[in-house]
Design a protein around this motif. Sequence first.
Motif, short mmCIF file in Angstrom:
data_model
loop_
_atom_site.label_atom_id
_atom_site.label_comp_id
_atom_site.label_asym_id
_atom_site.label_seq_id
_atom_site.Cartn_x
_atom_site.Cartn_y
_atom_site.Cartn_z
N LEU A 185 0.84 -1.20 0.00
CA LEU A 185 0.00 0.00 0.00
C LEU A 185 0.87 1.26 0.00
O LEU A 185 0.51 2.27 -0.57
CB LEU A 185 -0.93 0.02 1.21
CG LEU A 185 -2.11 -0.95 1.15
CD1 LEU A 185 -2.93 -0.85 2.41
CD2 LEU A 185 -2.99 -0.66 -0.05
N LEU A 215 -0.53 6.00 1.65
CA LEU A 215 -1.83 5.53 2.11
C LEU A 215 -1.83 5.26 3.61
O LEU A 215 -2.77 5.63 4.31
CB LEU A 215 -2.26 4.27 1.36
CG LEU A 215 -3.69 3.97 1.77
CD1 LEU A 215 -4.65 4.32 0.69
CD2 LEU A 215 -3.88 2.59 2.27
N VAL A 250 -0.82 7.52 -6.70
CA VAL A 250 -0.24 7.72 -5.37
C VAL A 250 0.18 9.17 -5.16
O VAL A 250 0.01 9.72 -4.08
CB VAL A 250 0.90 6.70 -5.11
CG1 VAL A 250 2.10 6.95 -5.98
CG2 VAL A 250 1.30 6.70 -3.66
N LEU A 297 -2.89 11.20 -4.62
CA LEU A 297 -3.37 10.97 -3.25
C LEU A 297 -2.58 11.81 -2.26
O LEU A 297 -3.14 12.42 -1.35
CB LEU A 297 -3.27 9.48 -2.90
CG LEU A 297 -3.64 9.10 -1.48
CD1 LEU A 297 -5.10 9.37 -1.21
CD2 LEU A 297 -3.35 7.62 -1.21
N ALA A 316 -8.49 7.67 -1.47
CA ALA A 316 -7.59 6.66 -0.90
C ALA A 316 -8.12 5.27 -1.16
O ALA A 316 -7.35 4.33 -1.42
CB ALA A 316 -7.42 6.91 0.59
N TYR A 330 -7.28 4.24 -4.65
CA TYR A 330 -5.87 3.84 -4.73
C TYR A 330 -5.67 2.45 -4.12
O TYR A 330 -5.00 1.59 -4.69
CB TYR A 330 -4.99 4.87 -4.01
CG TYR A 330 -3.59 4.40 -3.77
CD1 TYR A 330 -2.67 4.34 -4.81
CD2 TYR A 330 -3.18 3.98 -2.51
CE1 TYR A 330 -1.39 3.88 -4.60
CE2 TYR A 330 -1.90 3.53 -2.29
CZ TYR A 330 -1.01 3.48 -3.34
OH TYR A 330 0.25 3.01 -3.12
N MET A 331 -6.33 2.25 -2.96
CA MET A 331 -6.17 0.99 -2.25
C MET A 331 -6.70 -0.16 -3.11
O MET A 331 -6.07 -1.22 -3.20
CB MET A 331 -6.97 1.08 -0.95
CG MET A 331 -6.50 0.19 0.14
SD MET A 331 -6.77 0.94 1.73
CE MET A 331 -8.52 1.08 1.80
N THR A 367 -4.22 -1.00 -5.89
CA THR A 367 -3.05 -1.71 -5.38
C THR A 367 -3.42 -3.14 -5.00
O THR A 367 -2.70 -4.07 -5.35
CB THR A 367 -2.50 -0.99 -4.14
OG1 THR A 367 -2.50 0.40 -4.40
CG2 THR A 367 -1.11 -1.44 -3.82
N LEU A 368 -4.53 -3.28 -4.28
CA LEU A 368 -4.89 -4.62 -3.81
C LEU A 368 -5.24 -5.53 -4.98
O LEU A 368 -4.92 -6.72 -4.96
CB LEU A 368 -6.06 -4.54 -2.82
CG LEU A 368 -5.70 -3.94 -1.47
CD1 LEU A 368 -6.88 -3.95 -0.53
CD2 LEU A 368 -4.52 -4.67 -0.83
#
Lengths: 302, 280
Positions: A123, A127, B225, B228, B247, B250-251, B254-255
């Motif tokens: 992350l 974040l 990122v 953010l 956020a 973005y999360m 990424t996940l």
Amino acid sequence: MSSVDTSARTFNLKSWLAEHGVDRLLFLLVPAFLAMLAFFIYPTIYGTYLSFHPMEAKSGALGNYRSFFGDTYMRNSIWNTFRIALPVSLINVFAAVPLAVRLRHRVRGKRTINTLLVIPMSLGTVLIAEGLSAYLAPNGWFNRTLLAAGIIDQPLQLLHNFWGVIISLLITGFPFAFLLTLSYISGINPKMEEAASTLGATSWQRFRYITFPLLTPGLAITFCLNFVLAFSVFPSANLLGNPAGDSHVLAVAAAQAIVNNYDYSMASAISVITGAFELAVVALVLVMRSRLYSGSTSGGKG
Amino acid sequence: MSSRKVFVKSPLGWLIWGSVAFFFINLLGVIGTVVVSSFGTEWFDGWLPSGWTTKFYTTAWHDYQVPNLLRVTLQVALAVVVISILVGTPAAYVLARRDFPGKKILMLSFLLPIMLPPITYGIPLATFIYRLNLGGTLTGVIVANTVPAIPFVILVLSPFIEQIDPKIEAAARMCGATTRQIFIKILTPLIVPGLLAAALLVLVQTVALFELTYLVSGPGSNTLVVALYYAVFASGIRPYQAISAMAVFYMLTTLFILIVALRYVNPTQMVSQARSADSK
């Protein structure tokens, strides 16, 4: 055969090169090397050169360095960086060891723990910083839980100071330290411990006299890489710390020079200083490491 | 094994598992705070927001131009993956197979970007990229992100290549295969797992890498990122729920990449480049 003798005596460049493994195959290295040369080595040299040519020409070649070290506020950024990076790296490495020892064999849930630990790592700091700024707030869940449990009477001040930065680096740095330590510890042959066990060593003795010495070189590298991560605390220092005060770390100072003042020369000087201090610590650790046992950890026939 | 039972019962064992649990509870709290806050109408005091809404996702989607950010992020990440694999693989092969004068120095030039904080070489690199008039452009961002990616590919791939028996190549050469044929027909199929691992790890790393993009990007070439970071840094301009929603976007990105990656790579491989750097 006489012809072989002459070629051995008179220096033959072609065969010398071939003997030392230099042949056309090495051309395969060229693209990667050129990329590093153009975008890493050259910019680094250029940045160092730039750092000796301050924007105000009359301050002399060392002007940037003189104004950095002459200014208490700027000079303190070195201490601020170390005060954050050193304890964080040490805690991460030493917290990683017991867990890695516990999880070195096949244990149920190992893959789950590993997978969950990769999440904060991927992350990233931005974040985690955004989440922590709400989670650690005086009315956030963390303080609420402690208040409700009666552990504290007043909300803890964990934001916009030293602690916010430390906590964010523990969250992103610990998984990295753990996974690296785990990969080192998995490389140690369990037969060695078994042998010690047959000789009557307790689990603590096995760890203290067998696993730990074999693991220490790996821990040195883990420390170094964690230190590198902690040394560039830029997003968390800005978002969770007090970037004008005790979180005014080297990375923040450098970024402020470039983003706020457009002073590429000063920013380069701070980068050089950051790199020098960081590499000095890494070199020190690596020198200490080279004095340790550095043989095989795999046991085997030898 | 019986020793495992003993471990769990010992006080030290409880302490370790307790610490791990504490770590994960807080991590869950951090992520949970972001998610809950993004769905809340108002959340000043109390355990939970006073009401629930999804309108801030619409706000964030439009105000932060999330589709644009996603496009840039994927373009940058894919370009970096392709370039670093194409450039890094041949180099990894030579470094895994050959010994030659100057190899140590060459290795050092590949290791330094990993041993230095990104902001240290990022500032001179950004200065250089701006001088090339690539500052703020997509090309500039791609170039900057390729710098740590190439050593990463080399370090991830080297152990994979070392595992392949050189006799296979020797046999192919005896049968008259050229170097190019050996690469395409023999080595590539054998190192596909390594290539996949390297590509996915570079992808994960590039999406999360902040410093280099931050120093080089401009409007239109910001990745998720960096956007953010700006959103959090300039909090107050937009409602905090919108920042949380940003956020979450973005999360999720990424996940999603991480879940795909973890199907093919082991979590410990995430740090394997450091491990193989050590053995050099």
